[in-house]
Design a protein around this motif. Structure first.
Motif, mmCIF file in Angstrom:
data_model
loop_
_atom_site.group_PDB
_atom_site.id
_atom_site.type_symbol
_atom_site.label_atom_id
_atom_site.label_comp_id
_atom_site.label_asym_id
_atom_site.label_seq_id
_atom_site.Cartn_x
_atom_site.Cartn_y
_atom_site.Cartn_z
ATOM 1 N N ALA A 109 0.826 -1.211 0.000
ATOM 2 C CA ALA A 109 0.000 0.000 0.000
ATOM 3 C C ALA A 109 0.863 1.266 0.000
ATOM 4 O O ALA A 109 0.612 2.202 -0.767
ATOM 5 N N ALA A 110 1.876 1.287 0.853
ATOM 6 C CA ALA A 110 2.714 2.489 0.979
ATOM 7 C C ALA A 110 3.508 2.763 -0.293
ATOM 8 O O ALA A 110 3.700 3.913 -0.681
ATOM 9 N N THR A 111 3.984 1.704 -0.963
ATOM 10 C CA THR A 111 4.756 1.925 -2.184
ATOM 11 C C THR A 111 3.864 2.313 -3.361
ATOM 12 O O THR A 111 4.360 2.851 -4.347
ATOM 13 N N GLN A 112 2.556 2.063 -3.257
ATOM 14 C CA GLN A 112 1.632 2.522 -4.294
ATOM 15 C C GLN A 112 1.319 4.006 -4.161
ATOM 16 O O GLN A 112 0.807 4.625 -5.094
ATOM 17 N N LEU A 113 1.621 4.565 -3.007
ATOM 18 C CA LEU A 113 1.424 5.999 -2.804
ATOM 19 C C LEU A 113 2.594 6.741 -3.434
ATOM 20 O O LEU A 113 3.666 6.823 -2.865
ATOM 21 N N HIS A 114 2.398 7.238 -4.613
ATOM 22 C CA HIS A 114 3.483 7.969 -5.275
ATOM 23 C C HIS A 114 3.557 9.401 -4.769
ATOM 24 O O HIS A 114 4.606 10.039 -4.850
ATOM 25 N N GLN A 115 2.436 9.887 -4.246
ATOM 26 C CA GLN A 115 2.398 11.235 -3.707
ATOM 27 C C GLN A 115 1.380 11.270 -2.584
ATOM 28 O O GLN A 115 0.315 10.664 -2.673
ATOM 29 N N VAL A 116 1.715 11.965 -1.520
ATOM 30 C CA VAL A 116 0.803 12.225 -0.419
ATOM 31 C C VAL A 116 0.623 13.733 -0.349
ATOM 32 O O VAL A 116 1.277 14.470 -1.090
ATOM 33 N N SER A 117 -0.246 14.199 0.532
ATOM 34 C CA SER A 117 -0.432 15.641 0.629
ATOM 35 C C SER A 117 0.885 16.312 1.025
ATOM 36 O O SER A 117 1.724 15.712 1.698
ATOM 37 N N ALA A 118 1.063 17.530 0.583
ATOM 38 C CA ALA A 118 2.301 18.258 0.876
ATOM 39 C C ALA A 118 2.430 18.461 2.384
ATOM 40 O O ALA A 118 1.447 18.783 3.055
ATOM 41 N N PRO A 119 3.619 18.251 2.931
ATOM 42 C CA PRO A 119 3.801 18.388 4.379
ATOM 43 C C PRO A 119 3.814 19.848 4.813
ATOM 44 O O PRO A 119 4.094 20.744 4.006
ATOM 45 N N PRO A 120 3.540 20.091 6.101
ATOM 46 C CA PRO A 120 3.698 21.436 6.637
ATOM 47 C C PRO A 120 5.156 21.875 6.470
ATOM 48 O O PRO A 120 6.067 21.052 6.522
ATOM 49 N N THR A 121 5.357 23.137 6.263
ATOM 50 C CA THR A 121 6.701 23.678 6.033
ATOM 51 C C THR A 121 7.694 23.254 7.108
ATOM 52 O O THR A 121 8.836 22.921 6.801
ATOM 53 N N ALA A 122 7.257 23.208 8.356
ATOM 54 C CA ALA A 122 8.150 22.854 9.459
ATOM 55 C C ALA A 122 8.634 21.406 9.385
ATOM 56 O O ALA A 122 9.630 21.056 9.994
ATOM 57 N N MET A 123 7.945 20.559 8.623
ATOM 58 C CA MET A 123 8.303 19.139 8.552
ATOM 59 C C MET A 123 9.117 18.773 7.320
ATOM 60 O O MET A 123 9.616 17.654 7.230
ATOM 61 N N VAL A 124 9.260 19.653 6.372
ATOM 62 C CA VAL A 124 9.874 19.325 5.086
ATOM 63 C C VAL A 124 11.255 18.697 5.245
ATOM 64 O O VAL A 124 11.528 17.635 4.683
ATOM 65 N N ASP A 125 12.124 19.317 6.008
ATOM 66 C CA ASP A 125 13.483 18.786 6.173
ATOM 67 C C ASP A 125 13.469 17.420 6.843
ATOM 68 O O ASP A 125 14.186 16.512 6.432
ATOM 69 N N ARG A 126 12.649 17.254 7.865
ATOM 70 C CA ARG A 126 12.583 15.973 8.579
ATOM 71 C C ARG A 126 12.038 14.868 7.690
ATOM 72 O O ARG A 126 12.482 13.730 7.764
ATOM 73 N N LEU A 127 11.080 15.181 6.847
ATOM 74 C CA LEU A 127 10.475 14.159 5.996
ATOM 75 C C LEU A 127 11.419 13.673 4.915
ATOM 76 O O LEU A 127 11.264 12.567 4.412
ATOM 77 N N GLN A 128 12.393 14.462 4.526
ATOM 78 C CA GLN A 128 13.370 13.992 3.556
ATOM 79 C C GLN A 128 14.237 12.892 4.160
ATOM 80 O O GLN A 128 14.778 12.060 3.448
ATOM 81 N N HIS A 129 14.366 12.890 5.477
ATOM 82 C CA HIS A 129 15.124 11.841 6.175
ATOM 83 C C HIS A 129 14.223 10.689 6.586
ATOM 84 O O HIS A 129 14.716 9.624 6.920
ATOM 85 N N GLY A 130 12.927 10.908 6.575
ATOM 86 C CA GLY A 130 11.972 9.849 6.873
ATOM 87 C C GLY A 130 11.230 10.043 8.172
ATOM 88 O O GLY A 130 11.762 10.570 9.139
ATOM 89 N N LEU A 131 9.995 9.627 8.159
ATOM 90 C CA LEU A 131 9.096 9.688 9.293
ATOM 91 C C LEU A 131 8.774 8.244 9.657
ATOM 92 O O LEU A 131 8.396 7.456 8.791
ATOM 93 N N THR A 132 8.954 7.868 10.915
ATOM 94 C CA THR A 132 8.719 6.501 11.332
ATOM 95 C C THR A 132 7.271 6.353 11.803
ATOM 96 O O THR A 132 6.827 7.116 12.660
ATOM 97 N N LEU A 133 6.563 5.377 11.226
ATOM 98 C CA LEU A 133 5.160 5.143 11.563
ATOM 99 C C LEU A 133 4.980 3.703 12.038
ATOM 100 O O LEU A 133 5.484 2.784 11.416
ATOM 101 N N ASP A 134 4.244 3.525 13.138
ATOM 102 C CA ASP A 134 3.819 2.209 13.618
ATOM 103 C C ASP A 134 2.366 2.038 13.215
ATOM 104 O O ASP A 134 1.529 2.814 13.655
ATOM 105 N N LEU A 135 2.067 1.045 12.392
ATOM 106 C CA LEU A 135 0.705 0.789 11.981
ATOM 107 C C LEU A 135 0.198 -0.469 12.689
ATOM 108 O O LEU A 135 0.785 -1.545 12.536
ATOM 109 N N ILE A 136 -0.869 -0.312 13.471
ATOM 110 C CA ILE A 136 -1.451 -1.398 14.250
ATOM 111 C C ILE A 136 -2.974 -1.334 14.058
ATOM 112 O O ILE A 136 -3.644 -0.561 14.736
ATOM 113 N N PRO A 137 -3.511 -2.110 13.146
ATOM 114 C CA PRO A 137 -4.961 -2.042 12.936
ATOM 115 C C PRO A 137 -5.724 -2.597 14.132
ATOM 116 O O PRO A 137 -5.229 -3.457 14.850
ATOM 117 N N LYS A 138 -6.934 -2.074 14.315
ATOM 118 C CA LYS A 138 -7.800 -2.533 15.412
ATOM 119 C C LYS A 138 -8.845 -3.469 14.911
ATOM 120 O O LYS A 138 -9.216 -3.465 13.785
#
Length: 138
Positions: A109-138
């Motif tokens: 699913a994640a690799t099919q996302l070629h584009q997501v919404s543009a990040p807030p300006t404050a996050m741009v630099d951090r997102l180039q290095h990557g954002l770590t997400l834990d996905l745990i469905p309920k």
């Protein structure tokens, strides 16, 4: 004197390596998270940026929308790192850990996302290095 400098340097490196913190409320991993069954890691001091949590939730929602029904994976963990550019173009998705079958679904699913919404300006630099997400469905 040299031993004291070395000891202080080693302590600083150790503290720096342990400087991650978590936002929000999650379940299943023992670590707090963001959104419905998902977690997000930021460096200390960055959790105060109000748009970070909302942006992370939007990425998590897009991944879950791609997967569809997640009930059979309830309670399972998949940790990924996603990097984007300033316009939200996905640069990289990396699986870090988690249940093999659930992570396979998340990665597809994640690799099919070629584009997501543009990040807030404050996050741009951090997102180039990557954002770590834990996905745990309920």
């Amino acid at each position: 004197m040299m031993k004291k400098i070395f000891a202080v340097s080693a302590l600083a490196l150790t503290l720096n390596a342990c400087s991650g913190t978590q936002l929000g409320v999650g379940a299943g991993t023992g670590f707090p998270g963001v959104g419905v069954g998902a977690g997000l890691s930021f460096s200390i001091g960055q959790k105060d940026v109000p748009n970070d949590e909302a942006y992370a939730q939007s990425i998590i929602k897009e991944i879950y929308d791609q997967i569809g029904d997640t009930r059979k994976y309830a309670g399972k963990l998949c940790t990924i790192r996603i990097a984007t550019d300033a316009e939200g173009v996905v640069l990289d998705v990396t699986r870090l850990e988690g249940d093999e079958s659930w992570c396979d679904q998340v990665m597809m699913a994640a690799t099919q996302l070629h584009q997501v919404s543009a990040p807030p300006t404050a996050m741009v630099d951090r997102l180039q290095h990557g954002l770590t997400l834990d996905l745990i469905p309920k």
